[in-house]
Design a protein around this motif. Structure first.
Motif, PDB file in Angstrom:
ATOM      1  N   UNK A   1      37.608  38.544  28.950  1.00  0.00           N
ATOM      2  CA  UNK A   1      36.328  39.238  28.817  1.00  0.00           C
ATOM      3  C   UNK A   1      35.225  38.195  28.626  1.00  0.00           C
ATOM      4  N   UNK A   2      34.012  38.475  29.113  1.00  0.00           N
ATOM      5  CA  UNK A   2      32.925  37.475  29.078  1.00  0.00           C
ATOM      6  C   UNK A   2      32.153  37.424  27.762  1.00  0.00           C
ATOM      7  N   UNK A   3      32.851  37.573  26.644  1.00  0.00           N
ATOM      8  CA  UNK A   3      32.254  37.403  25.321  1.00  0.00           C
ATOM      9  C   UNK A   3      33.379  37.016  24.370  1.00  0.00           C
ATOM     10  N   UNK A   4      33.094  36.057  23.498  1.00  0.00           N
ATOM     11  CA  UNK A   4      34.103  35.556  22.578  1.00  0.00           C
ATOM     12  C   UNK A   4      33.768  35.797  21.122  1.00  0.00           C
ATOM     13  N   UNK A   5      32.498  36.037  20.826  1.00  0.00           N
ATOM     14  CA  UNK A   5      32.077  36.337  19.460  1.00  0.00           C
ATOM     15  C   UNK A   5      30.736  37.062  19.503  1.00  0.00           C
ATOM     16  N   UNK A   6      30.437  37.734  18.400  1.00  0.00           N
ATOM     17  CA  UNK A   6      29.183  38.477  18.274  1.00  0.00           C
ATOM     18  C   UNK A   6      28.493  38.093  16.978  1.00  0.00           C
ATOM     19  N   UNK A   7      27.158  38.089  17.014  1.00  0.00           N
ATOM     20  CA  UNK A   7      26.356  37.904  15.815  1.00  0.00           C
ATOM     21  C   UNK A   7      25.345  39.034  15.758  1.00  0.00           C
ATOM     22  N   UNK A   8      25.359  39.762  14.650  1.00  0.00           N
ATOM     23  CA  UNK A   8      24.523  40.947  14.488  1.00  0.00           C
ATOM     24  C   UNK A   8      23.641  40.764  13.265  1.00  0.00           C
TER      25      UNK A   8
ATOM     26  N   UNK B   1      23.808  39.504  19.565  1.00  0.00           N
ATOM     27  CA  UNK B   1      23.996  38.557  20.653  1.00  0.00           C
ATOM     28  C   UNK B   1      25.477  38.193  20.703  1.00  0.00           C
ATOM     29  N   UNK B   2      25.913  37.793  21.881  1.00  0.00           N
ATOM     30  CA  UNK B   2      27.303  37.385  22.036  1.00  0.00           C
ATOM     31  C   UNK B   2      27.355  36.100  22.839  1.00  0.00           C
ATOM     32  N   UNK B   3      28.411  35.332  22.601  1.00  0.00           N
ATOM     33  CA  UNK B   3      28.607  34.084  23.328  1.00  0.00           C
ATOM     34  C   UNK B   3      30.093  33.908  23.615  1.00  0.00           C
ATOM     35  N   UNK B   4      30.386  33.029  24.537  1.00  0.00           N
ATOM     36  CA  UNK B   4      31.752  32.624  24.795  1.00  0.00           C
ATOM     37  C   UNK B   4      32.559  33.586  25.656  1.00  0.00           C
ATOM     38  N   UNK B   5      33.853  33.317  25.715  1.00  0.00           N
ATOM     39  CA  UNK B   5      34.823  34.105  26.469  1.00  0.00           C
ATOM     40  C   UNK B   5      36.040  34.319  25.599  1.00  0.00           C
ATOM     41  N   UNK B   6      36.774  35.401  25.851  1.00  0.00           N
ATOM     42  CA  UNK B   6      38.043  35.666  25.169  1.00  0.00           C
ATOM     43  C   UNK B   6      39.105  35.920  26.217  1.00  0.00           C
ATOM     44  N   UNK B   7      40.319  35.429  25.924  1.00  0.00           N
ATOM     45  CA  UNK B   7      41.405  35.598  26.889  1.00  0.00           C
ATOM     46  C   UNK B   7      42.714  35.856  26.149  1.00  0.00           C
ATOM     47  N   UNK B   8      43.531  36.707  26.740  1.00  0.00           N
ATOM     48  CA  UNK B   8      44.888  36.931  26.263  1.00  0.00           C
ATOM     49  C   UNK B   8      45.772  37.185  27.476  1.00  0.00           C
ATOM     50  N   UNK B   9      47.055  37.418  27.221  1.00  0.00           N
ATOM     51  CA  UNK B   9      48.005  37.686  28.288  1.00  0.00           C
ATOM     52  C   UNK B   9      48.709  38.997  27.999  1.00  0.00           C
ATOM     53  N   UNK B  10      48.917  39.797  29.041  1.00  0.00           N
ATOM     54  CA  UNK B  10      49.703  41.027  28.918  1.00  0.00           C
ATOM     55  C   UNK B  10      50.890  40.944  29.860  1.00  0.00           C
ATOM     56  N   UNK B  11      51.946  41.612  29.478  1.00  0.00           N
ATOM     57  CA  UNK B  11      53.134  41.648  30.321  1.00  0.00           C
ATOM     58  C   UNK B  11      53.230  43.001  31.001  1.00  0.00           C
ATOM     59  N   UNK B  12      53.730  42.991  32.214  1.00  0.00           N
ATOM     60  CA  UNK B  12      54.056  44.247  32.866  1.00  0.00           C
ATOM     61  C   UNK B  12      55.247  44.024  33.796  1.00  0.00           C
ATOM     62  N   UNK B  13      55.838  45.119  34.183  1.00  0.00           N
ATOM     63  CA  UNK B  13      57.040  45.062  35.008  1.00  0.00           C
ATOM     64  C   UNK B  13      56.676  45.198  36.477  1.00  0.00           C
ATOM     65  N   UNK B  14      57.230  44.303  37.279  1.00  0.00           N
ATOM     66  CA  UNK B  14      57.058  44.357  38.730  1.00  0.00           C
ATOM     67  C   UNK B  14      58.450  44.586  39.315  1.00  0.00           C
ATOM     68  N   UNK B  15      58.556  45.581  40.194  1.00  0.00           N
ATOM     69  CA  UNK B  15      59.833  45.882  40.824  1.00  0.00           C
ATOM     70  C   UNK B  15      59.767  45.443  42.279  1.00  0.00           C
ATOM     71  N   UNK B  16      60.712  44.591  42.658  1.00  0.00           N
ATOM     72  CA  UNK B  16      60.835  44.129  44.037  1.00  0.00           C
ATOM     73  C   UNK B  16      62.243  44.534  44.499  1.00  0.00           C
TER      74      UNK B  16
END
Length: 190
Positions: free
Chosen positions: A91-98, A63-78
């Motif tokens: 992602x819509x899961x923050x931990x797992x129990x097996x 079973x899984x519960x919670x949410x996990x979030x991080x930040x990534x960087x990328x280059x935008x050219x204007x």
């Protein structure tokens, strides 16, 4: 952890990852010994925020519960100007129990993110295992996914230290000495 004695032996190089192709979602338990146990998401998240996962065998539950979030960087050219932009990845899961067939419950509640340009993949690292007799082992990882300590409920602890390129040092940093009977510090990284 053994029924016969108070000594413990465990492969801590375990983690859970989720693969999603836009249609199906699978959680994969990498058992640390080369095996992978697959679970299929049967539906969207339940009312309590947990996913429903079905194993490919009858010996495991997940079973899984919670949410996990991080930040990534990328280059935008204007035009001729380049900007570094941070974008959230969630992602819509923050931990797992097996639970396995022997009644051992594994918890994977620390997330380590493998990050690249415009992408991040979460790996859920093993944090506790409790056998059917209630004995527990705990794993502590740093932000880089390196194992720091393994501890049982009796406070017996293994500590791990690394050089500048994340290679484990024998004996927790003292050359030539291995503490607490460990013989293979290379298994300290998932």
């Amino acid at each position: 952890m053994s029924e016969r004695n108070s000594h413990w032996s465990h492969n801590w190089a375990q983690f859970v990852q989720v693969l999603y192709d836009g249609a199906e979602r699978h959680a994969l338990w990498h058992t640390g010994d080369g095996r992978i146990v697959s679970f299929h998401a049967t539906s969207e998240r339940s009312a309590v925020g947990a996913w429903n996962w079905n194993p490919t065998d009858s010996y495991h539950s997940l079973k899984s519960t919670g949410w996990s979030r991080t930040w990534v960087e990328h280059t935008v050219v204007v035009g001729t100007i380049k900007y570094r932009v941070k974008m959230p990845v969630e992602v819509p899961y923050g931990s797992f129990e097996l639970q396995d067939g022997a009644g051992t419950v594994y918890r994977f509640s620390q997330v380590w993110w493998a990050k690249g340009e415009q992408a991040a993949v979460p790996y859920f690292l093993l944090t506790t295992a409790t056998d059917r007799w209630g004995r527990e082992l705990r794993w502590n990882w740093d932000a880089d996914g390196l194992l720091q300590t393994v501890q049982d409920q009796g406070q017996t602890m293994l500590s791990f230290h690394y050089d500048q390129i994340s290679n484990p040092l024998p004996g927790g940093g003292v050359p030539g000495i291995l503490r607490n009977g460990t013989t293979d510090a290379t298994k300290a990284r998932w």
